[in-house]
Design a protein around this motif. Structure first.
Motif, PDB file in Angstrom:
ATOM      1  N   ALA A   1       0.828  -1.209   0.000  1.00 34.72           N
ATOM      2  CA  ALA A   1       0.000   0.000   0.000  1.00 34.72           C
ATOM      3  C   ALA A   1       0.864   1.262   0.000  1.00 34.72           C
ATOM      4  N   LEU A   2       1.951   1.242   0.752  1.00 32.66           N
ATOM      5  CA  LEU A   2       2.855   2.399   0.761  1.00 32.66           C
ATOM      6  C   LEU A   2       3.468   2.647  -0.615  1.00 32.66           C
ATOM      7  N   ARG A   3       3.855   1.574  -1.299  1.00 36.39           N
ATOM      8  CA  ARG A   3       4.417   1.734  -2.658  1.00 36.39           C
ATOM      9  C   ARG A   3       3.368   2.295  -3.614  1.00 36.39           C
ATOM     10  N   LEU A   4       2.136   1.825  -3.496  1.00 37.92           N
ATOM     11  CA  LEU A   4       1.063   2.357  -4.346  1.00 37.92           C
ATOM     12  C   LEU A   4       0.768   3.817  -4.028  1.00 37.92           C
ATOM     13  N   ASP A   5       0.855   4.184  -2.757  1.00 34.64           N
ATOM     14  CA  ASP A   5       0.612   5.581  -2.376  1.00 34.64           C
ATOM     15  C   ASP A   5       1.677   6.494  -2.989  1.00 34.64           C
TER      16      ASP A   5
ATOM     17  N   THR B   1      -5.018   1.540  -2.461  1.00 34.36           N
ATOM     18  CA  THR B   1      -4.478   1.744  -1.114  1.00 34.36           C
ATOM     19  C   THR B   1      -5.602   1.832  -0.087  1.00 34.36           C
ATOM     20  N   LEU B   2      -6.703   2.471  -0.449  1.00 35.90           N
ATOM     21  CA  LEU B   2      -7.825   2.577   0.488  1.00 35.90           C
ATOM     22  C   LEU B   2      -8.535   1.245   0.697  1.00 35.90           C
ATOM     23  N   ARG B   3      -8.516   0.389  -0.305  1.00 35.78           N
ATOM     24  CA  ARG B   3      -9.091  -0.941  -0.114  1.00 35.78           C
ATOM     25  C   ARG B   3      -8.227  -1.767   0.840  1.00 35.78           C
ATOM     26  N   ILE B   4      -6.913  -1.550   0.779  1.00 38.52           N
ATOM     27  CA  ILE B   4      -6.008  -2.284   1.669  1.00 38.52           C
ATOM     28  C   ILE B   4      -6.086  -1.732   3.085  1.00 38.52           C
ATOM     29  N   GLU B   5      -6.055  -0.406   3.237  1.00 37.21           N
ATOM     30  CA  GLU B   5      -6.069   0.243   4.556  1.00 37.21           C
ATOM     31  C   GLU B   5      -7.088   1.383   4.572  1.00 37.21           C
ATOM     32  N   PRO B   6      -8.364   1.066   4.706  1.00 36.88           N
ATOM     33  CA  PRO B   6      -9.393   2.114   4.662  1.00 36.88           C
ATOM     34  C   PRO B   6      -9.324   3.089   5.838  1.00 36.88           C
ATOM     35  N   TRP B   7      -8.625   2.758   6.888  1.00 35.83           N
ATOM     36  CA  TRP B   7      -8.514   3.632   8.065  1.00 35.83           C
ATOM     37  C   TRP B   7      -7.361   4.624   7.956  1.00 35.83           C
TER      38      TRP B   7
ATOM     39  N   ALA C   1       0.632   6.940  -6.453  1.00 39.03           N
ATOM     40  CA  ALA C   1      -0.575   7.769  -6.533  1.00 39.03           C
ATOM     41  C   ALA C   1      -0.249   9.249  -6.347  1.00 39.03           C
ATOM     42  N   ARG C   2       0.858   9.533  -5.688  1.00 45.31           N
ATOM     43  CA  ARG C   2       1.267  10.925  -5.447  1.00 45.31           C
ATOM     44  C   ARG C   2       2.250  11.426  -6.510  1.00 45.31           C
ATOM     45  N   ASP C   3       2.587  10.598  -7.466  1.00 41.38           N
ATOM     46  CA  ASP C   3       3.563  10.936  -8.499  1.00 41.38           C
ATOM     47  C   ASP C   3       2.848  11.595  -9.684  1.00 41.38           C
ATOM     48  N   ALA C   4       3.077  12.873  -9.870  1.00 35.82           N
ATOM     49  CA  ALA C   4       2.390  13.641 -10.922  1.00 35.82           C
ATOM     50  C   ALA C   4       2.797  13.237 -12.333  1.00 35.82           C
ATOM     51  N   SER C   5       3.827  12.412 -12.467  1.00 33.19           N
ATOM     52  CA  SER C   5       4.210  11.971 -13.810  1.00 33.19           C
ATOM     53  C   SER C   5       3.230  10.928 -14.363  1.00 33.19           C
ATOM     54  N   PHE C   6       2.418  10.333 -13.500  1.00 32.78           N
ATOM     55  CA  PHE C   6       1.389   9.401 -13.950  1.00 32.78           C
ATOM     56  C   PHE C   6       0.129  10.181 -14.295  1.00 32.78           C
ATOM     57  N   PRO C   7      -0.677   9.673 -15.239  1.00 29.83           N
ATOM     58  CA  PRO C   7      -1.958  10.331 -15.534  1.00 29.83           C
ATOM     59  C   PRO C   7      -2.869  10.293 -14.298  1.00 29.83           C
ATOM     60  N   ALA C   8      -3.767  11.250 -14.206  1.00 29.87           N
ATOM     61  CA  ALA C   8      -4.642  11.372 -13.036  1.00 29.87           C
ATOM     62  C   ALA C   8      -5.485  10.123 -12.808  1.00 29.87           C
ATOM     63  N   ASP C   9      -6.008   9.523 -13.874  1.00 31.60           N
ATOM     64  CA  ASP C   9      -6.844   8.336 -13.686  1.00 31.60           C
ATOM     65  C   ASP C   9      -6.027   7.139 -13.189  1.00 31.60           C
ATOM     66  N   THR C  10      -4.769   7.061 -13.584  1.00 28.56           N
ATOM     67  CA  THR C  10      -3.885   6.001 -13.090  1.00 28.56           C
ATOM     68  C   THR C  10      -3.582   6.220 -11.611  1.00 28.56           C
ATOM     69  N   ARG C  11      -3.308   7.466 -11.247  1.00 24.19           N
ATOM     70  CA  ARG C  11      -3.051   7.775  -9.835  1.00 24.19           C
ATOM     71  C   ARG C  11      -4.282   7.483  -8.986  1.00 24.19           C
ATOM     72  N   LEU C  12      -5.457   7.751  -9.532  1.00 29.29           N
ATOM     73  CA  LEU C  12      -6.689   7.453  -8.802  1.00 29.29           C
ATOM     74  C   LEU C  12      -6.846   5.947  -8.599  1.00 29.29           C
ATOM     75  N   ALA C  13      -6.519   5.174  -9.609  1.00 29.18           N
ATOM     76  CA  ALA C  13      -6.598   3.708  -9.467  1.00 29.18           C
ATOM     77  C   ALA C  13      -5.639   3.213  -8.382  1.00 29.18           C
ATOM     78  N   TYR C  14      -4.424   3.759  -8.361  1.00 28.84           N
ATOM     79  CA  TYR C  14      -3.477   3.385  -7.307  1.00 28.84           C
ATOM     80  C   TYR C  14      -4.021   3.742  -5.928  1.00 28.84           C
ATOM     81  N   SER C  15      -4.551   4.957  -5.789  1.00 26.17           N
ATOM     82  CA  SER C  15      -5.022   5.388  -4.471  1.00 26.17           C
ATOM     83  C   SER C  15      -6.292   4.645  -4.050  1.00 26.17           C
ATOM     84  N   ASP C  16      -7.134   4.268  -5.005  1.00 27.20           N
ATOM     85  CA  ASP C  16      -8.304   3.452  -4.663  1.00 27.20           C
ATOM     86  C   ASP C  16      -7.864   2.119  -4.062  1.00 27.20           C
TER      87      ASP C  16
END
Length: 146
Positions: free
Chosen positions: A35-39, A59-65, A42-57
């Motif tokens: 999850a940390l690697r995906l975060d 991370t929230l499934r792994i650690e919703p808290w 997700a914070r890397d602006a070199s990726f497209p926004a929809d890709t970053r959103l998929a990564y961050s989604d």
């Protein structure tokens, strides 16, 4: 069929419990590391926004808290919303975090981008609505821009 003496089977149970505990801990630590690697992605602006959103989604499934992952997810969603000209939605998504998030440069930048887009949009709306005002300053309901 011979059975092991009862003292032999009971002496193995603490080892079995310890092995299961170690295995569970390894799974939790591995999931958190993933999850940390995906975060980070997700914070890397070199990726497209929809890709970053998929990564961050993910991370929230792994650690919703995890509040940090929630902030990253809100920033990624806001980026997608801005790209699709849904400025008000992006603004209201980030607004609750503005009071609690401190020291997060990605959030600060994203929030400033949303505010800049909203300011321009709201200024345009106000200007257009002003032209539709009646003599007493009122607007017909269909003339109110949203």
């Amino acid at each position: 069929m011979s059975r092991l003496p009862s003292h032999t089977t009971t002496s193995r149970r603490p080892w079995l419990a310890a092995a299961v505990a170690v295995l569970c801990l390894a799974v939790v630590v591995s999931a958190h590391g993933y999850a940390l690697r995906l975060d980070v992605r997700a914070r890397d602006a070199s990726f497209p926004a929809d890709t970053r959103l998929a990564y961050s989604d993910t991370t929230l499934r792994i650690e919703p808290w995890n509040h940090a992952f929630e902030v990253t997810n809100a920033v990624a969603k806001a980026s997608v919303l801005l790209e699709t000209q849904r400025v008000d939605e992006a603004y209201f998504l980030l607004l609750p975090f503005a009071a609690t998030v401190r020291g997060d440069e990605l959030f600060r930048t994203a929030y400033q981008d949303v505010l800049e887009a909203k300011w321009a949009l709201d200024s345009r709306k106000a200007h257009q609505q002003h032209a539709r005002e009646k003599e007493d300053g009122e607007l017909d309901p269909e003339d109110v821009l949203k």
